[in-house]
Design an enzyme around this catalytic site. Structure first.
Site, PDB file in Angstrom:
ATOM      1  N   ASP A 141      10.853   5.354 -10.985  1.00  0.00           N
ATOM      2  CA  ASP A 141      10.585   6.534 -10.333  1.00  0.00           C
ATOM      3  C   ASP A 141      11.569   7.689 -11.028  1.00  0.00           C
ATOM      4  O   ASP A 141      12.527   7.347 -11.791  1.00  0.00           O
ATOM      5  CB  ASP A 141      10.918   6.345  -8.787  1.00  0.00           C
ATOM      6  CG  ASP A 141      10.087   7.566  -8.129  1.00  0.00           C
ATOM      7  OD1 ASP A 141       9.787   8.625  -8.658  1.00  0.00           O
ATOM      8  OD2 ASP A 141       9.803   7.251  -6.779  1.00  0.00           O
ATOM      9  N   GLU A 153       9.655  13.930   0.650  1.00  0.00           N
ATOM     10  CA  GLU A 153      10.880  12.813   0.551  1.00  0.00           C
ATOM     11  C   GLU A 153      12.309  13.230   1.343  1.00  0.00           C
ATOM     12  O   GLU A 153      11.916  13.348   2.511  1.00  0.00           O
ATOM     13  CB  GLU A 153      11.054  13.047  -1.158  1.00  0.00           C
ATOM     14  CG  GLU A 153      10.050  12.502  -1.824  1.00  0.00           C
ATOM     15  CD  GLU A 153      10.300  12.234  -3.269  1.00  0.00           C
ATOM     16  OE1 GLU A 153      11.272  11.435  -3.690  1.00  0.00           O
ATOM     17  OE2 GLU A 153       9.914  12.759  -4.415  1.00  0.00           O
TER      18      GLU A 153
END
Length: 835
Positions: free
Chosen positions: A325, A526
């Site tokens: 990621d 997020e």
């Protein structure tokens, strides 16, 4: 033991404040891995290994140089890499992150997306500089449709899809998404997210289909099937895309729902709750897995060899590749964004290197293989996995991106058939929590007032990961072909001879027959979405006031709630006659009206059918809460009224009782800087973070020292240059719990004089509350306990709902001091006024 190097500055500062300092190295231990338990299954992928594929991969691999191999495992981002870089290095892949577009143009056309894909492809197969003709591939975050592209179909976010309990529709959604992505020349999607979110405080809860691993597993299989198509022949055709099950592993189960936090579940729970999406997604043939930002028992997943290699690859038999990621490799202990052999050794196959640090990362990896620090066999395995997927997706045989079957067909972007699928998903995802006196469905020939800031706001109803990363900064004009919830209502009502008036603030001249109030969470993604507890609109009950105005006027009220998670909204539910959770429905807001209203003849065309895929909390502090944990929720998992139900919901409890967790201090520094904070200094236009016992930035020097126990104190020295030192996090933290009358920013301080020092809290651009430190200190050079009431900091301009720095020191000239035991507390001295 370690002896610290002393300087004259350090000696003078230490003598002034503390005296001599000493310390020792931490002992770093490595947990030995044991045999993988039998409950981890061997996955039978429908794409079986082919001798022809393996021979082709081996032939390519045998011809590659070291630099060509390393290039296959480095993935830069389009804002940080040029076509010429691609020609020189021949990267195996590249990506665009959320809010990243060709030419940095938010309104880039499909032709511009294809032009970039074509240019990058042609550069990758141009052997003039790097000697390689291996085609590159483009990955994108198409997580609820092709959500970075203007005009694309936006489907409900995963939490809404989970309420449908309809895997077949999920497969159709995935197929439509794959087609729109292919129309822009892109090969690979970073989806599905298969987290089983277990704590609604997590900012990514809406990316999870359900708290129930069974739902997550069924949906993972369906979406992978839809994205990749019929792969019975071992290939993915050019009307489908490579899928990515993510984030491996346990991201939905971190402590307190912290994004990128620590999961402390035992291994069997990790498998039973958090791994089912991988069992099913890989069982459907997903070709890539994305490693997670989170830790498991303190070890970052990007560096966890046991889970990435022993479990995922060796035991489960995954033969695709593991991609990192966003610079996640840099979070491994001992790593940085540009230097991390540990990730490759642990089992990562592709580094997502999303800053200009891709270049030093590339050269460091080359050097580490040359030195033997990274065995060639591990590099070859990673490259083999990337090449295997490229062969399976046909990249070596397909024409270039501009010449593939769907490329350039603008009609595919936002195609009516795709919008019809999205509208169906909206209808099926609505969950009705209340319908007293059977107010719903409404007759469309009514006089309807539509209120609330979510009524005519397509960006709000679409949530995060919508054009921009956070989903913010968008206007309705950014969504051609879409419909807001109000527009859907207006069309349904007007067609039946009724009237619908939009009044965001709820004002009206003539009383309507019914008020529909559309309200809820603003977009986030997020870590920006992490919250301390699940009370809706803590400290600002403006939506509740709007609902009550209609209720008090005797006007029937329908609440339509836009949200990415279950929230404590008992007062808001009590202020309505009917309450519907719309989740984050995406671009087809008209699907809401389809269900709220009957047809003109009074018949119900589309029933209310959604069921909660998450347990709904009874208090703001009742998290985590999940089915079967013994807690009593407000609405159980699976709850959802239908139009055939004849149920009046009694008034819900609106009393908020603080639980024991509310009394806990929020520790910022105590022997070490506590997560999520990092200590950052700014001086003379230069900034830097403290990652050892000493930090020097411009005129600022910070050292750790011992007061009561080892390294429990920070010594700070500021020179003549104006400077700032703060405890900083890249995502805002909700600290509204510390707005009570006794709340304070507290620390122990030793300073000759507080004059010239500002202290306070920062909450983003042009948002801070700074006060003179001398107003809250005694005239003493001894250690003293300092409390700055948060009411004074709020009065100076701070917003504690979105804190980026819970303590900042700002100086204009020379000053030296020591500070320790830094915290926010609810047990300070009561304050009636601020100096």
């Amino acid at each position: 033991m370690q002896t610290r190097l002393a300087t004259s500055v350090a000696a003078a500062l230490g003598a002034l404040l503390l005296g001599a300092c000493s310390g020792n190295n931490d002992v770093i231990t490595q947990k030995a891995t044991s045999a993988v338990p039998d409950y981890w299954p061997v996955i039978q992928s429908p794409i079986a290994k082919s001798d022809d594929v393996e021979k082709k991969v081996s032939d390519i691999l045998a011809s590659m140089t070291l630099k060509q191999k390393v290039a296959q495992i480095v993935q830069p981002e389009i804002r940080d890499v040029t076509v010429e870089d691609m020609r020189e290095y021949g990267f195996g892949s590249y990506l665009n992150g959320g809010g990243s577009f060709p030419n940095n143009n938010k309104h880039a056309t499909p032709e511009e997306w294809i032009a970039l894909a074509e240019a990058m492809y042609q550069a990758s197969v141009d052997a003039s500089l790097d000697g390689s003709t291996i085609p590159t591939m483009w990955g994108t975050d198409a997580v609820h449709g092709h959500n970075n592209v203007i005009g694309a179909t936006l489907f409900p976010h995963n939490i809404g899809l989970g309420a449908m309990r309809d895997p077949a529709l999920i497969e159709r959604i995935a197929t439509a998404t794959a087609r729109e992505v292919r129309a822009t020349g892109i090969d690979w999607i970073f989806a599905p997210t298969v987290a089983a979110a277990r704590d609604d405080r997590w900012g990514r809860t809406y990316e999870s289909y359900s708290e129930d691993p069974e739902v997550v597993g069924a949906y993972a299989r369906a979406i992978v099937t839809g994205l990749q198509g019929d792969i019975s022949d071992g290939n993915i055709d050019d009307q489908h895309v490579i899928s990515t099950v993510k984030h491996f592993l346990g991201d939905g189960g971190t402590e307190q729902g912290d994004d990128q936090g620590n999961n402390i579940a035992d291994e069997e729970t990790l498998f039973r709750i958090h791994a089912q999406g991988y069992v099913e997604g890989l069982g459907a043939g997903s070709q890539s897995v994305m490693a997670s930002f989170n830790s498991w028992h303190g070890e970052k997943l990007h560096g966890n060899k046991y889970l990435l290699t022993d479990v995922l690859k060796d035991k489960m038999g995954f033969d695709g590749f593991v991609v990192g990621d966003w610079n996640g490799h840099g979070q491994i202990e001992g790593c940085s964004n540009d230097n991390c052999p540990q990730a490759l050794l642990a089992g990562l196959d592709v580094y997502m290197a999303t800053t200009p640090t891709w270049k030093p990362l590339f050269h460091n990896l080359v050097a580490q293989v040359e030195s033997g620090e990274i065995p060639m066999s591990r590099l070859d395995d990673a490259v083999r996995r990337v090449l295997r997927v490229k062969v399976r997706v046909g990249l070596f045989d397909l024409p270039s991106p501009a010449n593939r079957s769907l490329s350039g067909d603008k009609s595919i972007i936002g195609h009516p058939d795709h919008r019809a699928v999205a509208r169906e998903a909206v209808r099926k995802s609505l969950v009705m929590l209340k319908n007293n006196n059977n107010l719903l469905p409404l007759e469309p020939n009514s006089k309807v007032l539509v209120a609330g800031d979510g009524a005519h706001n397509i960006g709000k109803q679409s949530g995060g990961w919508t054009i921009t990363w956070q989903g913010t900064g968008n206007e309705n004009s950014d969504f051609p072909g879409a419909s807001s919830i109000y527009q859907g209502i207006e069309r349904a009502v007007s067609a039946a001879g009724g009237s619908a008036t939009l009044s965001e603030d709820g004002s009206y001249t003539d009383a309507p027959d019914v008020a529909i109030v559309v309200f809820g969470e603003d977009p986030y993604a997020e870590g920006n979405g992490d919250i301390a507890n699940v009370e809706y609109q803590r400290g600002n009950k403006s939506d509740l006031a709007l609902l009550k105005r209609f209720k008090d006027a005797g006007i029937p009220v329908v609440g339509v709630f836009i949200t990415g998670r279950p929230l404590w909204i008992n007062p808001e539910i009590n202020a309505t006659d009917a309450f519907v959770v719309a989740w984050l429905p995406g671009s087809e807001g008209q699907g809401v009206a389809d269900v709220l209203f009957t047809q003109a003849n009074g018949e119900v065309a589309f029933p209310m059918q959604g069921k909660l895929s998450f347990t709904w909390p009874a208090t703001p502090y009742q998290n985590p809460i999940n089915r079967g944990d013994g807690k009593t929720p407000q609405f159980e998992y699976g709850y959802g009224l239908t139009y055939s139900d004849n149920t009046n919901l009694p008034a819900l409890n609106e009393t908020v009782e603080a639980d024991s967790s509310e009394a806990a201090d929020h520790v910022i520094f105590q022997q070490s800087v506590q997560e999520p904070w990092q200590l950052v200094a700014h001086s003379g236009g230069v900034s830097g973070a403290m990652n050892s016992s000493v930090l020097t930035i411009g005129d600022v020097t910070i050292r750790t020292a011992d007061r009561n126990v080892q390294e429990d104190t920070l010594l700070m020295q500021f020179g003549d240059t104006p400077a700032k030192v703060h405890f900083f996090a890249p995502f805002p933290v909700d600290l509204l719990d510390f707005t009570t009358p006794n709340s304070a920013l507290a620390f122990d301080l030793k300073v000759p004089s507080g004059t010239g020092i500002q202290a306070g809290i920062e909450c983003g651009d042009n948002c801070a509350g700074m006060v003179p430190l001398s107003n809250f200190t005694a005239d003493s050079s001894d250690w003293q306990s300092v409390e700055i009431p948060t009411k004074c900091i709020i009065g100076a301009g701070a917003n504690l709902q979105e804190v980026y720095a819970p303590l900042s020191f700002v100086t204009q000239g020379k000053v030296e001091f020591a500070v320790s035991n830094i915290r926010l507390t609810q047990h300070g001295q009561p304050t009636t006024h601020c100096p």
